[in-house]
Each structure stands twice: as C-alpha cells, then as structure tokens.
Scaffold this motif. Sequence first.
Motif, PDB file in Angstrom:
ATOM      1  N   GLY A  10       0.854  -1.198   0.000  1.00 48.25           N
ATOM      2  CA  GLY A  10       0.000   0.000   0.000  1.00 48.25           C
ATOM      3  C   GLY A  10       0.875   1.227   0.000  1.00 48.25           C
ATOM      4  O   GLY A  10       2.106   1.116   0.014  1.00 48.25           O
TER       5      GLY A  10
ATOM      6  N   PRO B  13      -5.575   0.719   0.505  1.00 48.87           N
ATOM      7  CA  PRO B  13      -4.624   0.328  -0.549  1.00 48.87           C
ATOM      8  C   PRO B  13      -5.323  -0.146  -1.818  1.00 48.87           C
ATOM      9  O   PRO B  13      -6.185  -1.027  -1.773  1.00 48.87           O
ATOM     10  CB  PRO B  13      -3.838  -0.816   0.103  1.00 48.87           C
TER      11      PRO B  13
ATOM     12  N   THR C   4      -1.501  -4.073  -4.187  1.00 44.59           N
ATOM     13  CA  THR C   4      -0.477  -4.738  -3.387  1.00 44.59           C
ATOM     14  C   THR C   4       0.206  -5.794  -4.246  1.00 44.59           C
ATOM     15  O   THR C   4      -0.373  -6.280  -5.225  1.00 44.59           O
ATOM     16  CB  THR C   4      -1.075  -5.405  -2.125  1.00 44.59           C
TER      17      THR C   4
END
Length: 393
Positions: A228, A235, A238
């Motif tokens: 993030g 986020p 990832t």
Amino acid sequence: MVTLSGPEEAALAAIDEAADGLRALSLDIHSHPELGYEEVRAHGVLSEFLEGAGFSVERSAHGLETSFRAVSGSGGAVVAALCEYDALPALGHACGHNLIAAAGVAVGLGLRAGLEASGEAGTVLVLGAPAEERGGAGKVRLIEAGAFEGLDAAVMLHPGMGDHVRGSSLAHRGLEVVFRGRASHAAGAPWMGVNALDAMVLGFASLGLLRQQLHPTHRVHGVITHGGDSPNIIPERTEARLLVRAPTREEVDVLRGRVLACFSGAAEQSGCELEATWAEFPYENLVQNGSLADAYAEQFEVLGGEMQPPRMGGSTDMGNVSQVLPGLHPHFRIPSEGGNHTRPFTDAAATAEAHEAMLRAAKALCLASLRVYSDADFRSEVRRGFEEPGGVE
Ligand SMILES: [Zn+2]
Ligand SMILES: [Zn+2]
C-alpha cells in the motif's frame, strides 16, 4: 597411501600456487556484493584473472552481459567448471557465491595444468553463470543459448553446512501476485474502497493454513513487496513474490494449483482483481551424476575430508543443467554459526577457514573431473549414468 599420477600432481600444484590469488579474488567479490544480472565487477575481475592465467576469455558471453566463457586447450573431452557470483539483497554474500566463483576458477586452473602435463587433447571451460539466486535462472538462459552443447560434464561447488555430494535440490517455480482494488479515504469513506491489502493478508493467511496439509518436503514462502502507499488511503494495489518448491517439477505443478487457489479465494472475498504471473523459467531438481559423485567422494576423503549424508536444501538452476548433461554439484562445509542466507554465513564466507575448505573441495572436484579427460571408460560410464534411468540418483 594413494599415489598421484603426474597430471594429478600438476593439477593440485596449480591450485596450491594460485591459492593466494584465489583468496584475493574471493574477497574482492565478497566485499562488492552484486545482485543477479548486475554482477559487473565480479564478471570483470573473474575475466581478468582467467586471462592472466592463460585462458582465452569471451566477456558478456551467450547474450548475457555478466556471463563469461573462458577456454583453454582444444579438442578431446570438454568439462565446464561453473562460477556463480551473485549476492542476496540486504545480506551480501550470505550464500557464499564468492567461494563458488573462486572454486570454479580453481578447478579450471587445475584441469588446465593437468591436461598440459598429460600432453593429451582436451578442452577446459570456466563458465560464468550469473543470477542463480531468487529465480534468476542464469543457467537456464545459458542452456537456451547453447552454452552447454558438446560438453561431457558440467561441475561446480557450493558452500554450506555439510560435506556431501549425493543430495538433490528442490524444483521450484516463482510466482508474482498483484491485487488491484480501489483507493478511498481510510477514515472519511472506507466503505467506498476495495482493499488490496485485505486480499494479500487473506492470501497469506490461507497459505498458512494450507501448510499443515503439505508434504514435509514441500515449501511455499514469500514476501509482500508492496503493501500500500499510505495509512490514510485504502490500498488500491499490493504485490507479493513467492516461491513454490517440491522435490520434482511434477509435484511443484500440483502444488501450484493449491497455492493459486489461496490467492484467487482472497480476491473473491475482498472484491479485488488478481493478477498472478508464474516465473518464465522453473528450476528443475538436481540430478547428481553417480560416477562423478563417487569419484569426488573418493578424492575428497583422500584429501582428508569426510563425506556426510546428503541434506535437502534449497533450489538451484544447476538442477536444469544436470538434466541436459552429466552434472555434479557437491556441497562443502564452511564453519559458520548459521546456515546459508543468514548474516553469520556472510561473515563465514570471507574467513581463511572457508577458503581452505573451498580449496580442498576444488582439488577433489578437479581430480574427479580430470578422469573425464584421461579415462575413456570413466567418460562413458558418466555418460551412461546420465542416459540410463536409475543409473543416476
Ligand atoms: Zn542461496
Ligand atoms: Zn547459493
């Protein structure tokens, strides 16, 4: 008491004479750790050293900037001694590839001297094999570029926690996982976000549960390389990198499906999109050539060493090499408080004791390899062991 032939004596003398230079070479590489495919300095110092020793060296060989091909002699049998010289991120030479590089050169120097003393035809190769760690697959690229064509055998040494020659290595396949969600304000409107970190955490939690059901020889492990961007943003992306390992490629392929299910399930649960990419080159398990292994073990014990039972360790792209021609990849013990890929091992790889251990192993490997040139029966035994199922282990 074992009596050595003239060429054998010449081979060992050449390694002894070069000992100080090899130590300097090893320490130079150790104190300048470079990651796979970035080993510019190691490539340079190894090429220079081999040229100084009378080899004709092709730099950036086989289409790889940090590979080299050093040749001495012509005709006859051809054996390649392999050098690795890549390091690990953060830990430096925690796998001791500086010693592998010096060992490859030592074997090459010994073979060259042995052949000269015998007056027989024969070609000695020292091959610079970049990027072994982290699935770099330098040797797979070398195979594809034809670097091993026409060779009778390829040999190399690896430092570790024991002296053994019969052990295999795990096959593996790398996996890159990317989750895509949607960013939003983590306090103001978290319900608007789709959390890509949730997906990653769920994926790793599922892997943790899966492990209980895995065979003891199977391994799945990874790191989150991007988790993030900021704590106040849900986020949106990832990333993780994983390795899936098992004793054979077939087992890895079965395991891959189970690992992927952990991440696709996590995508479903979190509402994220999953992008999973398998590494281009799988690592094959190592097949130690039986005749070469016996010859190595015999010489190692004559030189005062003691062989130990094999241990299962990590993976190596030498596995791929050993499946296209006869190969040998013994491990030699260096005194260390921790095993490969630990900080104590990095320190251990620079000690005088490690250097001595490397020299003894290189001498044993050199004498075993010398037989490929001097003994036609042995040479065909090595070939047979490679070609006949069950003739190798
Ligand atoms: Zn390693
Ligand atoms: Zn290694």
